[in-house]
Design an enzyme around this catalytic site. Sequence first.
Site, short mmCIF file in Angstrom:
data_model
loop_
_atom_site.label_atom_id
_atom_site.label_comp_id
_atom_site.label_asym_id
_atom_site.label_seq_id
_atom_site.Cartn_x
_atom_site.Cartn_y
_atom_site.Cartn_z
N GLU A 1 0.83 -1.21 0.00
CA GLU A 1 0.00 0.00 0.00
C GLU A 1 0.86 1.26 0.00
O GLU A 1 0.51 2.25 -0.64
CB GLU A 1 -0.99 0.00 1.17
N CYS B 1 2.55 -4.94 -10.22
CA CYS B 1 3.72 -5.47 -10.93
C CYS B 1 3.44 -6.90 -11.37
O CYS B 1 2.88 -7.69 -10.61
CB CYS B 1 4.92 -5.42 -9.98
N CYS C 1 10.42 -1.92 -9.77
CA CYS C 1 9.56 -1.10 -8.90
C CYS C 1 10.40 -0.21 -7.99
O CYS C 1 10.05 0.94 -7.74
CB CYS C 1 8.63 -1.98 -8.06
ZN ZN Z 1 -2.49 -3.00 -4.94
ZN ZN Z 2 7.80 -5.03 -9.10
#
Ligand code: ZN
Ligand code: ZN
Length: 187
Positions: free
Chosen positions: A135, A145, A172
């Site tokens: 979150e 992802c 990410c």
């Molecule tokens: Zn989510």
């Molecule tokens: Zn990721």
Amino acid sequence: MIAVVSIGALERPLIDGVVEFVGDYYSRFGISVEFVGEVPEEPFSVAFNPLRGQYLGRIFLPTLSALGEKLNAIAVLGITELDLYEEGLNFIFGLANPSLRSAIVSIHRLKNEFYGLEPDDELLLKRAIKEAMHELGHVFGLGHCPNPRCVMHFSNSLYDTDVKGSLYCPVCEEKLETNLRKLGVSP
Ligand SMILES: [Zn+2]
Ligand SMILES: [Zn+2]
């Protein structure tokens, strides 16, 4: 500072465990994570849907956001035992709003007991950490992802949560760093 708030009374080892893990991770960006205390559940009774026996997640976010502003926090994460939902979904493990810089995680369905299994505090902590990291990733502009091991992978069920790791994948993480820099955060 990322402020962590407990909505209603929650077990301290759980809160402390989440704060420690998330704090350890975000320290690389020079961001501290602090438990700032407990707010009562009662004012959120407006979010309660008696037909579902659940609370509408998004109702919590502006209140958390206002608290964050008062504390001058970069983001606020609420943790609750209340069972949350959003329209069109049976339940949600958590919810975030990047423009409000706030997020909420529910441990209701992270508990083994919910599924009729023996309580497992260690497993519960692991799950709560993953949902908190997930979150907060959304708060800082990350989407879902495709990498099933990445903490930003979408959890459709607890199985997905248990399979994924607690950290952002390299893709990410790079995005996170860029987004934080845009917010004026630099390590
Ligand atoms: Zn989510
Ligand atoms: Zn990721």
